[in-house]
Write a protein that holds these residues in place. Structure first.
Motif, PDB file in Angstrom:
ATOM      1  N   PRO A  42       0.814  -1.141   0.053  1.00 63.04           N
ATOM      2  CA  PRO A  42       0.013  -0.104  -0.011  1.00 63.04           C
ATOM      3  C   PRO A  42       0.955   1.189  -0.054  1.00 63.04           C
ATOM      4  O   PRO A  42       1.859   1.356   0.717  1.00 63.04           O
ATOM      5  N   ALA A  43       0.491   2.280  -0.737  1.00 64.95           N
ATOM      6  CA  ALA A  43       0.977   3.632  -0.803  1.00 64.95           C
ATOM      7  C   ALA A  43       0.985   4.103   0.582  1.00 64.95           C
ATOM      8  O   ALA A  43       1.703   5.107   1.172  1.00 64.95           O
ATOM      9  N   ALA A  44      -0.318   3.990   1.191  1.00 67.62           N
ATOM     10  CA  ALA A  44      -0.701   4.458   2.838  1.00 67.62           C
ATOM     11  C   ALA A  44      -1.468   3.527   3.405  1.00 67.62           C
ATOM     12  O   ALA A  44      -2.344   3.097   2.717  1.00 67.62           O
ATOM     13  N   VAL A  82      -8.504  -0.426  -0.101  1.00 70.54           N
ATOM     14  CA  VAL A  82      -8.731  -1.800   0.227  1.00 70.54           C
ATOM     15  C   VAL A  82      -9.103  -1.751   1.644  1.00 70.54           C
ATOM     16  O   VAL A  82      -8.369  -1.518   2.625  1.00 70.54           O
ATOM     17  N   PRO A  83     -10.393  -2.138   2.055  1.00 72.52           N
ATOM     18  CA  PRO A  83     -10.685  -2.075   3.767  1.00 72.52           C
ATOM     19  C   PRO A  83      -9.831  -3.552   4.163  1.00 72.52           C
ATOM     20  O   PRO A  83     -10.074  -4.591   3.758  1.00 72.52           O
ATOM     21  N   ARG A  84      -9.858  -3.068   5.529  1.00 74.34           N
ATOM     22  CA  ARG A  84      -8.966  -4.146   6.268  1.00 74.34           C
ATOM     23  C   ARG A  84      -9.432  -4.249   7.721  1.00 74.34           C
ATOM     24  O   ARG A  84      -9.560  -3.060   8.114  1.00 74.34           O
ATOM     25  N   ASP A 118      -0.877  -2.747  -5.060  1.00 75.48           N
ATOM     26  CA  ASP A 118       0.199  -1.569  -5.089  1.00 75.48           C
ATOM     27  C   ASP A 118      -0.241  -0.397  -5.229  1.00 75.48           C
ATOM     28  O   ASP A 118      -1.126  -0.004  -6.150  1.00 75.48           O
ATOM     29  N   GLY A 119       0.313   0.642  -4.576  1.00 76.67           N
ATOM     30  CA  GLY A 119      -0.144   2.157  -4.770  1.00 76.67           C
ATOM     31  C   GLY A 119      -1.298   2.659  -4.137  1.00 76.67           C
ATOM     32  O   GLY A 119      -1.668   3.681  -4.389  1.00 76.67           O
ATOM     33  N   ALA A 120      -1.978   1.589  -3.679  1.00 70.19           N
ATOM     34  CA  ALA A 120      -3.609   2.184  -3.082  1.00 70.19           C
ATOM     35  C   ALA A 120      -3.539   2.483  -1.460  1.00 70.19           C
ATOM     36  O   ALA A 120      -2.300   2.337  -0.808  1.00 70.19           O
ATOM     37  N   ILE A 121      -4.649   2.777  -1.240  1.00 67.13           N
ATOM     38  CA  ILE A 121      -4.807   2.962   0.343  1.00 67.13           C
ATOM     39  C   ILE A 121      -5.498   1.787   1.154  1.00 67.13           C
ATOM     40  O   ILE A 121      -6.378   1.059   0.308  1.00 67.13           O
ATOM     41  N   THR A 122      -4.750   1.444   2.129  1.00 66.16           N
ATOM     42  CA  THR A 122      -5.314   0.417   2.750  1.00 66.16           C
ATOM     43  C   THR A 122      -5.982   0.879   3.897  1.00 66.16           C
ATOM     44  O   THR A 122      -5.074   1.755   4.865  1.00 66.16           O
ATOM     45  N   LEU A 123      -7.176   0.854   3.978  1.00 72.07           N
ATOM     46  CA  LEU A 123      -8.155   1.358   5.240  1.00 72.07           C
ATOM     47  C   LEU A 123      -8.498   0.480   6.231  1.00 72.07           C
ATOM     48  O   LEU A 123      -9.139  -0.362   6.258  1.00 72.07           O
TER      49      LEU A 123
END
Length: 477
Positions: free
Chosen positions: A44-46, A71-73, A87-92
Motif C-alpha cells: 500500500p502507498a498509505a 482496500v478495507p481491512r 500496489d500504490g493503493a490506500i489500505t483502510l
C-alpha cells in the motif's frame, strides 16, 4: 513523486491527522496481507486508520477525487486474501473504530463499530444474559467488520447459522463518500431490497461498513460434550446423515481426519487415538436434562455406526479440553510446513465422499493434506502442507488446491463456505455461479463503484480495473 508528497496523502493527513496516515514502507508492509500467506499482495502507498464514519467519508472522497483504489481491512485474520494490499493503493484499517455503541436487552440487539473483536462483543453482551453466536476459529482476535465482509461462520453454525443471520442493519460509506444506512432495528421488516445483506459477504467491494446493528440471542446453557472416533469415513458420514434425518440439532458438530488428529496430538500431547481415521466432536447447549438426552442420542448414533470410542461429559472444563483439540487443528498443521487452506462446503450427505476424495488428492499429488471442518453444515477446511521453497512441491500444492475445489463442485458443493472468494478463488467464481450471475455481480459493482476503486481484483475481475497501473493517481510509495 512518492505517497508522502502526493496531494492526496496531504489531504488525508489534513483530514485525519498525522497519526492516522502511515506511509513509511517499513510500516505499511506489515499491512500488506492477511493470513492467506500465498495469496498475491502488493504494497500500500498509505495505511489509513480512521476513528469515525466521518473519517471514512473523508478518505473515500479523497480517493474518488484522485482515483486511488481503497482496500478495507480489519484485523487481517482472513484466509482468502480479501484484505491483501494493492500496489500504490490506500489500505483502510478499521481497527480503531472499536466501540460497542449500544446493547439493548429489551430488543436483543447490539450496535457496534467494525473494529470490535468478535470475542469482545460476546463478553460485552454476556453481562446482560445475551449471546452473539457467530464464532470463527479466530474469534478472539478477528473483528466484526471482517466477519461481515466475508460472512464468517464458525463452529456453532450447525445450530445458529452464520454472520448474515444476525445482521439487522448496516451503515456503510460508498465509494463516492455518501453514507448509506440500511436495515432496521425491528424483528421483522421487508421495506425495499435487503441492502444490508447485499453488503454482507461483499468483501469490501461495494462499500466500507462503519456500523452494524446485530441481533442477539439469550445466553446458552453450559454445553455437554461428546467425542467419538471412527475407523472409516463412511461411518463418520453415516453419523452426520443420521443427525440430520433424526432431527438432532447439536450446537456444534466438528470433524477431524487422521492427519489432523496426529498433528494435534504431536502439538498438545493429548493422548489422542492416532489410529482413528476420523474424530467427531459434538456439543449440546440445550441445557440440563435436554442436553444430556441430546448428547446421549448422538452417542447412540455413533455406536450404531461402529464408533471405536465414544465419550461424553457434562464437565465444562473437560469439554473445553476436548474442544481445544479441534480449535488447535490449524496451528498443529502449520507445524508441518506452510499451509494452503481451502474452504469448501458440500451437502452433508457427501462428507464421506469428500474426505475420501481429499485422501486421493493427497496421494496423487504426494502431499500432506489434513481435513478439519464443520460436519454439522458440511463446511470442510482441507489444509495442504508443503515447503514453499520447493518449486515442484509448491506447484503440486496449488494443483491440489484446484483439485479440491473441483471435487467440491462435483459433489454439489460450493468453493467457499465462510472464508470468501478473496483473490485466490477469483477464477473459480464464474465456474460456480455461471456467466449470467457474474454479469449481475458486475452490474451491482458498477452501480455502486463505477470507477472500480473499492478492493479491486477481489471476488471477480472487473474489466474497468484490470490494469491497475493505469488508474489515475496510482503511485508507488
Amino acid at each position: 513523486m512518492t505517497a508522502t508528497t502526493t496531494p492526496w496523502a496531504t489531504e488525508l493527513r489534513d483530514a485525519l491527522g498525522p497519526d492516522g496516515v502511515l506511509t513509511d514502507p517499513d510500516v505499511t508492509s506489515s499491512y500488506a496481507r492477511d493470513q492467506a500467506m500465498l495469496a498475491p499482495a502488493g504494497l500500500p502507498a498509505a495505511v489509513v486508520l480512521p476513528r469515525s464514519t466521518a473519517d471514512v467519508v473523508a478518505v473515500m472522497e479523497v480517493a474518488t477525487r484522485h482515483g486511488v483504489p481503497v482496500v478495507p481491512r480489519g484485523a487481517g485474520s482472513g484466509l482468502a486474501g480479501s484484505s491483501n494490499a494493492v500496489d500504490g493503493a490506500i489500505t483502510l484499517v478499521m481497527t480503531r473504530m472499536d466501540a460497542v455503541l449500544e446493547v439493548s436487552p429489551a430488543d436483543r440487539l447490539a450496535v457496534v463499530q467494525p473494529g470490535v473483536v468478535n470475542k469482545s462483543l460476546r463478553d460485552a453482551v454476556a453481562g446482560a444474559g445475551l449471546f452473539y453466536p457467530p464464532d470463527p476459529s479466530s474469534y478472539d482476535w478477528c473483528t466484526i467488520g471482517g466477519n461481515l465482509s466475508t460472512n464468517s461462520g464458525g463452529l456453532c453454525c450447525v445450530k445458529y447459522g452464520v454472520t448474515t443471520d444476525y445482521v439487522l442493519g448496516l451503515e456503510a460509506v460508498l465509494a463516492d463518500g455518501r453514507v448509506l444506512r440500511t436495515g432496521r432495528r425491528t424483528v421483522k421488516g421487508v421495506a425495499g431490497y435487503d441492502l444490508a445483506r447485499l453488503f454482507v459477504g461483499s468483501e469490501g467491494t461495494l462499500g466500507v461498513i462503519t456500523e452494524a446493528t446485530l441481533a442477539l440471542r439469550p445466553a446458552p446453557s453450559v454445553p455437554v460434550t461428546l467425542v467419538a472416533t471412527f475407523a472409516t469415513t463412511a461411518q463418520t458420514g453415516q453419523v452426520v446423515e443420521r443427525v440430520v434425518t433424526t432431527g438432532l440439532v447439536p450446537s456444534l458438530l466438528e470433524v477431524m481426519d487422521n492427519t489432523c488428529i496426529c498433528a494435534v496430538d504431536d502439538l498438545l500431547k493429548a493422548d489422542l487415538d492416532r489410529t482413528a481415521h476420523a474424530l467427531l466432536v459434538a456439543q449440546s447447549d440445550a441445557g440440563g436434562e435436554a442436553a444430556l438426552r441430546e448428547i446421549e442420542a448422538l452417542a447412540e448414533l455413533c455406536r450404531e455406526a461402529g464408533a471405536e470410542f465414544v465419550h461424553t461429559t457434562d464437565d465444562p472444563a473437560e469439554g473445553d479440553l476436548l474442544l481445544q483439540a479441534r480449535r488447535m487443528a490449524l496451528p498443529a498443521l502449520e507445524q508441518l510446513g506452510s499451509t494452503l487452506i481451502d474452504d469448501v462446503a458440500v451437502p452433508r450427505s457427501r462428507i464421506a465422499a469428500f474426505l475420501d476424495g481429499c485422501d486421493a488428492i493427497a496421494a496423487a499429488r504426494a502431499l500432506t493434506i489434513g481435513v478439519v471442518g464443520h460436519a454439522g453444515d458440511g463446511n470442510m477446511h482441507p489444509t495442504i502442507c508443503f515447503d514453499p521453497a520447493d518449486a515442484d512441491e509448491r506447484e503440486r500444492a496449488f494443483a491440489a488446491f484446484d483439485d479440491i475445489l473441483e471435487l467440491g463442485l462435483s459433489l454439489g458443493g460450493t468453493i467457499t463456505g465462510e472464508h470468501g472468494v478473496g483473490s485466490i478463488k477469483v477464477d473459480w467464481l464464474e465456474r460456480e455461479i455461471g456467466p449470467v450471475a457474474l454479469d449481475v455481480h458486475r452490474a451491482i459493482k458498477d452501480a455502486l463503484d463505477p470507477a472500480g476503486l473499492l478492493n479491486p481484483g477481489k471476488v471477480f475481475r472487473s474489466a474497468g480495473v484490470r490494469d491497475l497501473a493505469g488508474v489515475r493517481g496510482l503511485v508507488a510509495p
